[in-house]
Design an enzyme around this catalytic site. Structure first.
Site, PDB file in Angstrom:
ATOM      1  N   ARG A  65       0.805  -1.183   0.184  1.00 48.09           N
ATOM      2  CA  ARG A  65       0.002  -0.029   0.061  1.00 48.09           C
ATOM      3  C   ARG A  65       0.718   1.356  -0.114  1.00 48.09           C
ATOM      4  NH1 ARG A  65      -4.491  -0.466   4.419  1.00 48.09           N
ATOM      5  NH2 ARG A  65      -2.858  -0.244   5.379  1.00 48.09           N
ATOM      6  N   LYS A 174       2.353 -18.792   7.133  1.00 44.03           N
ATOM      7  CA  LYS A 174       1.529 -19.240   8.340  1.00 44.03           C
ATOM      8  C   LYS A 174       1.265 -17.938   8.979  1.00 44.03           C
ATOM      9  CE  LYS A 174       3.809 -20.269  12.152  1.00 44.03           C
ATOM     10  NZ  LYS A 174       4.332 -19.349  13.139  1.00 44.03           N
ATOM     11  N   HIS A 204       8.247 -22.829   7.567  1.00 42.53           N
ATOM     12  CA  HIS A 204       9.737 -22.678   6.998  1.00 42.53           C
ATOM     13  C   HIS A 204      10.550 -23.833   7.707  1.00 42.53           C
ATOM     14  CE1 HIS A 204      10.040 -20.705  10.827  1.00 42.53           C
ATOM     15  NE2 HIS A 204      11.231 -20.690  10.471  1.00 42.53           N
ATOM     16  N   LYS A 208      14.304 -25.994   5.912  1.00 47.96           N
ATOM     17  CA  LYS A 208      15.818 -26.436   6.467  1.00 47.96           C
ATOM     18  C   LYS A 208      16.404 -27.580   6.180  1.00 47.96           C
ATOM     19  CE  LYS A 208      14.207 -23.754  10.749  1.00 47.96           C
ATOM     20  NZ  LYS A 208      14.944 -22.456  11.119  1.00 47.96           N
ATOM     21  N   GLU A 242      13.759 -21.289  22.366  1.00 43.82           N
ATOM     22  CA  GLU A 242      14.129 -19.929  21.823  1.00 43.82           C
ATOM     23  C   GLU A 242      14.325 -19.242  23.035  1.00 43.82           C
ATOM     24  OE1 GLU A 242      11.921 -18.448  18.163  1.00 43.82           O
ATOM     25  OE2 GLU A 242      10.446 -19.377  19.344  1.00 43.82           O
ATOM     26  N   ASP A 261       1.569 -21.381  17.744  1.00 41.23           N
ATOM     27  CA  ASP A 261       2.434 -20.443  16.897  1.00 41.23           C
ATOM     28  C   ASP A 261       3.871 -21.527  16.480  1.00 41.23           C
ATOM     29  OD1 ASP A 261       4.100 -18.362  15.966  1.00 41.23           O
ATOM     30  OD2 ASP A 261       5.408 -18.668  17.656  1.00 41.23           O
ATOM     31  N   HIS A 266       5.520 -26.396  13.362  1.00 42.12           N
ATOM     32  CA  HIS A 266       6.910 -26.705  13.352  1.00 42.12           C
ATOM     33  C   HIS A 266       7.205 -28.333  14.275  1.00 42.12           C
ATOM     34  CE1 HIS A 266       7.320 -23.074  11.526  1.00 42.12           C
ATOM     35  NE2 HIS A 266       7.307 -22.251  12.545  1.00 42.12           N
ATOM     36  N   LYS A 366       9.740 -19.793  24.782  1.00 39.35           N
ATOM     37  CA  LYS A 366      10.279 -18.315  24.547  1.00 39.35           C
ATOM     38  C   LYS A 366      11.011 -18.181  25.865  1.00 39.35           C
ATOM     39  CE  LYS A 366       8.171 -16.940  20.631  1.00 39.35           C
ATOM     40  NZ  LYS A 366       8.903 -16.969  19.469  1.00 39.35           N
TER      41      LYS A 366
HETATM   42  C1  BG6 Z   1       7.992 -18.817  13.535  1.00 40.16           C
HETATM   43  C2  BG6 Z   1       7.288 -18.339  14.807  1.00 40.16           C
HETATM   44  O1  BG6 Z   1       7.085 -19.653  12.814  1.00 40.16           O
HETATM   45  O2  BG6 Z   1       8.971 -19.739  13.792  1.00 40.16           O
HETATM   46  C3  BG6 Z   1       8.200 -17.526  15.775  1.00 40.16           C
HETATM   47  O3  BG6 Z   1       6.254 -17.624  14.446  1.00 40.16           O
HETATM   48  C4  BG6 Z   1       9.478 -18.284  15.953  1.00 40.16           C
HETATM   49  O4  BG6 Z   1       7.485 -17.359  17.000  1.00 40.16           O
HETATM   50  C5  BG6 Z   1      10.322 -18.973  14.704  1.00 40.16           C
HETATM   51  O5  BG6 Z   1      10.382 -17.384  16.770  1.00 40.16           O
HETATM   52  C6  BG6 Z   1      11.150 -19.785  14.934  1.00 40.16           C
HETATM   53  O6  BG6 Z   1      11.738 -19.944  13.918  1.00 40.16           O
HETATM   54  P1  BG6 Z   1      13.391 -20.457  13.755  1.00 40.16           P
HETATM   55  O7  BG6 Z   1      13.809 -20.672  12.070  1.00 40.16           O
HETATM   56  O8  BG6 Z   1      14.233 -19.139  14.036  1.00 40.16           O
HETATM   57  O9  BG6 Z   1      13.558 -21.912  14.560  1.00 40.16           O
END
Ligand code: BG6
Length: 522
Positions: A65, A174, A204, A208, A242, A261, A266, A366
């Protein structure tokens, strides 16, 4: 010169030394002003360009936009590359060639004028393939996915009917829905305008290298795969921890929490690759059939067992790496009385022939002490005779750890005798490291995913039934939590490994978490 050689090595390693056969096309990024575009998508496209993996010709059009010109968008992207390019300093001559592929198209995705100007832009391209082979990347709000697909179809930019020569595909970021109902609705809506084979749902983690290697490791090595059953495996631990808190993503996180999330996508994806049966071939459908079959074999959690099998947690203030971190409830755009979970640990049972009776433990959180993703396959202990019969002997059960990130490696733990006259045993490790084994560079997930989407291969993307099956499992947990506020025992200090209740989750089967740092072998 040395720098150039290093770059060459990086790039050829990244592409596996092979060139994917991709027809000329245009990549249209919706959400061109967003973080994902500058941090991940454009750096990935730039690296594909450097590695001569992009088709020729190829164009990249950003749509958003905000008022911008081609020049100002390119300047922004270049600045982001300086920060995020993994190949080091941006090469001026290469960038000059790359930026010629890029243009910007201003427009509001809820307004048909945006699609008309996009169509005009595509028509201007010299090669017919550039205006008809189209990869749309939706890096936008999830609430816009379905409307955008509908409008793309309405404006003739995507066609569902199969075309002999040309293709249009849509990559969807996502989160794909926020529960089973919404995911089903979204699936129904978009597949009204697209064939399933035109839909590329991203996780994603599947991009990897280390995650892709799970199948290669299992199904190209008889010595490991033969042990990969209930006869030898005691339990499996999957950890995605994380160090970061939610930071500036409080608004998003309040709606999602760790379960939606991370677990729904994942962790369940990694679980399905670790535990699935061998597929009949390496085709996308054969692999995804087996993944879905595995997901369907996960025993649904009964409401009465929920407290014993799923632990949630939320961080309060604490120190990570010596730095004070605020409590989740004190983060920006977070309700000060929020009950959203920033940590989940669970015990999962897979009701099939191979895994019956083997617990799988999944956890993510987290503000934990370390950022690490790994799968630990813990083998059964040896019988209590010979070495193990000695009460002073430390005889560890064998383990295989697939370290997905960082320090990508696969590590086999076993026992050896200390040299000398004693019969004391010690734990030793046999180690394969990606950097020493295959070169210094592990490719970025988005490079692989973008390339596969351009090539039309959906192996690394989530199929409709996969996403729905994962939501069905996760919804059961959410429903059991309901509106129940978090109790005191569900909080953990930032910088620790989660609430204490997570330890009890394992101790009920005489297991204990083995935290990633204990495996550090540098
Ligand atoms: C994302 C989540 O899909 O994956 C995030 O929304 C998370 O909260 C991230 O931090 C982690 O990805 P990676 O590749 O850093 O392990």
């Amino acid at each position: 010169m040395e720098e150039l050689n290093q770059l060459d090595e990086i790039l050829s390693c990244r592409s596996g030394g092979e060139r994917r056969d991709v027809a000329p096309c245009t990549i249209v990024i919706f959400g061109a002003s967003g973080d994902l575009t500058s941090r991940k998508l454009v750096p990935a496209l730039y690296h594909l360009f450097l590695g001569k993996q992009l088709p020729e010709p190829c164009r990249i059009v950003g749509v958003a936009r905000r008022e911008k010109t081609d020049e100002s968008w390119r300047a922004e992207l270049r600045a982001a590359l300086v920060e995020f390019a993994r190949s080091g300093p941006v090469d001026a001559a290469e960038w000059e060639r790359f930026e010629k592929l890029i243009s910007y198209c201003q427009g509001d995705l809820m307004d048909s004028a945006a699609y008309q100007s996009l169509r005009e832009r595509l028509k201007d391209f010299e090669d017919a393939q550039l205006s008809k082979n189209l990869l749309f990347y939706l890096a936008i709000f999830p609430s816009q996915f379905s409307e955008v697909v509908k409008r793309l179809h309405g404006q003739g930019l995507v066609q569902k009917e199969s075309q002999e020569q040309h293709w249009q595909r849509v990559v969807i970021e996502k989160p794909f829905g926020h529960d089973l109902d919404s995911a089903q609705r979204l699936n129904r809506e978009i597949t009204g305008y697209l064939h399933e084979k035109q839909v590329f749902r991203i996780d994603h983690y599947l991009g990897k290298e280390t995650v892709q290697n799970i199948l290669a490791f299992r199904f190209s090595n008889a010595i490991f795969e033969n042990l990969w059953t209930r006869d030898s495996v005691d339990h499996v631990q999957i950890t995605v921890s994380e160090k970061l808190g939610v930071g500036s993503r409080g608004g998003y996180y309040e709606e999602s929490g760790a379960l939606r999330d991370m677990v729904q996508n994942h962790l369940l994806q990694v679980l399905s690759l670790v535990a699935m049966e061998p597929p009949v071939s390496l085709d996308a459908e054969a692999i995804r059939d087996e993944k879905v079959k595995l997901l369907r074999s996960i025993r649904p959690l009964a409401a009465e067992d929920m407290a014993k099998q799923v632990i949630r947690g939320q961080y309060f203030g604490g120190r990570v790496d010596g730095q004070q971190r605020p409590a989740y409830r004190g983060e920006d755009r977070v309700d000060p009385a929020s009950n959203v979970e920033t940590y989940v640990a669970m015990q999962v049972w897979i009701d099939n022939w191979r895994w019956s009776g083997v617990p799988f433990y999944l956890r993510t959180g987290k503000n934990l002490p370390l950022s690490a993703s790994e799968v630990r396959v813990q083998f059964r202990p040896i019988p209590n005779v010979l070495f193990a019969a000695n009460p002073d002997a430390a005889v560890d059960a064998n383990s295989i750890v697939l370290r997905l990130q960082p320090n990508e490696s696969i590590c086999l733990g076993f026992n050896g005798k200390f040299p000398g006259s004693s019969s004391r045993l010690g734990r030793v490790l046999m180690d394969f490291r990606y950097d020493t084994g295959f070169g210094a560079y592990t490719p970025e997930a988005y490079e692989r995913l973008l390339l596969e989407a351009m090539a039309g291969d959906s192996t690394l993307f989530i199929r409709r039934d996969e996403v729905e099956t994962s939501w069905a499992f996760v919804d059961g947990i959410r429903a059991a939590w309901g509106e129940q506020p978090l109790s005191n025992r569900e909080f953990y200090a930032a910088g620790t490994w989660g609430p204490e209740a997570a330890d009890a989750l394992l101790s009920q089967c005489n297991h204990r978490w083995i935290n990633p740092q204990e495996l550090k072998h540098d």
